[in-house]
Scaffold this motif. Structure first.
Motif, short mmCIF file in Angstrom:
data_model
loop_
_atom_site.label_atom_id
_atom_site.label_comp_id
_atom_site.label_asym_id
_atom_site.label_seq_id
_atom_site.Cartn_x
_atom_site.Cartn_y
_atom_site.Cartn_z
N PHE A 1 -55.82 -1.76 -16.96
CA PHE A 1 -54.63 -0.98 -17.29
C PHE A 1 -54.00 -1.45 -18.60
N LEU B 1 -55.97 0.29 -21.25
CA LEU B 1 -55.54 1.68 -21.37
C LEU B 1 -54.24 1.78 -22.16
N TYR C 1 -51.73 10.45 -17.41
CA TYR C 1 -52.60 9.74 -16.47
C TYR C 1 -52.54 10.41 -15.10
N VAL D 1 -53.64 9.51 -11.48
CA VAL D 1 -53.99 8.25 -10.84
C VAL D 1 -54.30 8.46 -9.37
N SER E 1 -55.91 5.62 -7.31
CA SER E 1 -56.49 4.30 -7.00
C SER E 1 -55.39 3.52 -6.30
N TRP F 1 -50.96 -1.37 -11.51
CA TRP F 1 -50.67 -0.24 -12.40
C TRP F 1 -49.25 -0.34 -12.96
N VAL G 1 -57.52 7.94 -13.64
CA VAL G 1 -57.75 6.57 -13.17
C VAL G 1 -58.09 6.68 -11.69
N VAL H 1 -61.72 6.92 -15.88
CA VAL H 1 -61.97 5.49 -15.71
C VAL H 1 -62.15 5.23 -14.23
#
Length: 526
Positions: free
Chosen positions: A358, A361, A371, A373, A375, A382, A424, A450
């Protein structure tokens, strides 16, 4: 005489619903016949990915989007993804095909018996027109209901209806507009201003609706005028406030007792654009501390009605921000410098700590990157490493159901082709919407994915500890190579093994979709 199909297509065109996300079956083909030249059909290979892409696209554009699904089976496949769209108040208009009218009663193959009931109570409105002549009006209602409620709607249409003729009355739907004004009146305005102005220690809680409505910067101005702490509401799907702003305290914990503890010492909690509250962990206690008053402002009448405490005003939170800024004036003093980002944690062994990913990024991607996200086990990492200061910078699965991340990232990138978009995505969640990679490849979407590979459902491992079941089966997912999967769908992919390799990969500006797989150490959400 005009056909149902022609009138419906023209209505959709006038309403701006010309991008259609779908996965059609035989029942849907008559609706798709003769789509006008200005329409774009975005094919997804699974209905869950279809809805996820449409969800991201609608959130990024702020406008209703048409979703085309196949009868009961396709609608059923989409329902998991639909839960996220409901929780994020995304205005999706789902149109599903139905068998011809004479075949519904005998339950012929592909007949959806009591089709509107299938999608309830998820959607805000569902119907199947009583006759072919009512299809254009019902379609208009589906669009207007989605727009007014900010919630998905569902319309089942027998496929023989599309070729039926309609009379001239059906054309009246083409010029319809349904507008909404939700500005508090004089008495409500005075009451609200008095409550906020007289508070000695106000606190502000902001929901994802603030970012959805484009009021991110206005919320900062209001917070700086009030001078009190700012939280994002629990179970957040958008970021409504800069996460390193000196007044920001993070996302509220999703339990009754810790939420109440956060408000200790505050006489007023003003909640803008959020339910009160979307709790998750069962941590019982008092809803509010003694002496704390809560006022909720939301456009969602259902959220106002079901709240277990406080006072609610059903109104546009953005209009209320404007009213308060006008009444209270500018901030007396600057809020102070933004909080610095700490050095990223590192991991033992070859895998990278998610914080290292992160941090890369944050430093390599442009500041206006959006983003998406999904995850969940890296949630704490994060928020420690990101510095998000722009509207529309963060999207998250609103209902907690996996499968939004990859498709949602494709949808956001298609809606905002001039803005960098990064998905992500954890290896556990990627499998739920992996087919969206094919759509990204076909449309050459300039998206960066990613992929964090830790070989486990990390968030579930954490929950296993909380719930006293650390030995539950089914938590490990070894042996997945997403570079090979991505390449099979036509997406360029690479596996990076170091921070330097990751930074070098991120420094490239993608013209087409790409996937970067990085092995990460197992972490917990908090």
């Amino acid at each position: 005489m005009p056909s149902v199909r022609r009138v419906s297509h023209e209505f959709l065109e006038r309403q701006g619903l010309t991008t259609v996300f779908g996965n059609p079956g035989s029942n849907e083909l008559p609706f798709l016949a003769g789509l006008p030249d200005g329409f774009r059909y975005v094919l997804g290979l699974h209905e869950g990915a279809v809805v996820g892409m449409a969800d991201g696209y609608a959130q990024a554009t702020g406008r209703p989007v048409l979703v085309n699904l196949h009868a009961a089976s396709g609608s059923g496949n989409a329902m998991g993804a639909l839960t996220n769209a409901v929780a994020s108040r995304t205005p999706l208009v789902v149109v599903a095909g139905q068998q011809v009218r004479p075949a519904i009663g005998p339950e012929a193959n592909l007949a959806s018996v009591d089709a509107p009931a299938l999608m309830k109570p998820l959607v805000g409105w569902a119907a199947e027109p009583a006759c072919a002549g009512d299809v254009p009006r019902a379609l208009a209602q589906a669009v207007f209901e989605a727009r007014l409620q900010r919630r998905p709607t569902y319309l089942s249409v027998p496929y023989d209806d599309w070729s039926a003729d309609v009379d001239d009355n059906a054309l009246a739907v083409l010029d319809r507009r349904v507008l909404r004004a939700a500005v508090p009146g004089g008495e409500q305005r005075r009451w609200l201003v008095e409550q906020v102005a007289s508070a000695r220690r106000p606190a502000l809680v902001l929901g994802g609706d603030i970012d959805s409505a484009g009021r991110f910067d206005d919320a900062v101005r209001l917070a700086e005028r009030l001078g009190g702490p700012v939280w994002a509401a629990p179970s957040q799907f958008r970021l409504p406030f800069p996460n390193r702003h000196p007044l920001f305290r993070g996302v509220l914990p999703a339990g009754i007792a810790p939420v109440s503890a956060a408000f200790e010492g505050h006489d007023l909690v003003l909640v803008l654009g959020a339910p009160v509250f979307r709790y998750h962990e069962h941590l019982p206690g008092r809803y509010l501390p003694e002496g704390t008053r809560l006022i909720q402002v939301t456009e969602d009448a259902s959220a106002a009605a079901r709240a277990p405490m406080g006072e609610a005003l059903v109104a546009d939170p953005g209009a209320v921000i404007d009213i308060l800024l006008e009444a209270l004036g500018a901030a007396d003093r600057p809020a102070g410098p933004y909080r610095p980002v700490p050095e990223p944690l590192t991991a033992e062994g070859p895998a990278l700590h998610p914080e290292q990913v992160f941090a890369a990024l944050r430093e390599e991607m442009p500041e206006d990157t959006a983003y998406v996200v999904e995850s969940t086990s890296t949630n704490a990492a994060w928020w420690r490493q990101t510095d998000l200061r722009r509207q529309g910078s963060y999207y998250f699965p609103a209902a907690g159901g996996l499968g939004f991340g990859l498709p949602g990232a494709v949808g956001v990138a298609m809606a905002q082709p001039g803005r960098p978009v990064v998905g992500v995505i954890g290896d556990g969640s990627a499998n739920y919407g992996i087919t969206a990679l094919w759509t990204a490849a076909q449309h050459r979407v300039p998206l960066t994915v990613v992929l964090l590979r830790n070989g486990a459902y990390g968030a579930l491992r954490w929950f296993g500890g909380l719930l006293g079941v650390p030995d539950a089966p089914g938590l490990d997912i070894p042996g997945l190579d997403f570079t090979r999967i991505a390449e099979g769908y036509g997406v360029r992919a690479q596996h990076v093994g170091s921070v330097a390799e990751l930074r070098a990969a991120l420094a490239e500006t993608p013209e087409h979709p790409r996937l970067i797989q990085v092995d990460t150490a197992l972490t917990t959400p908090s």
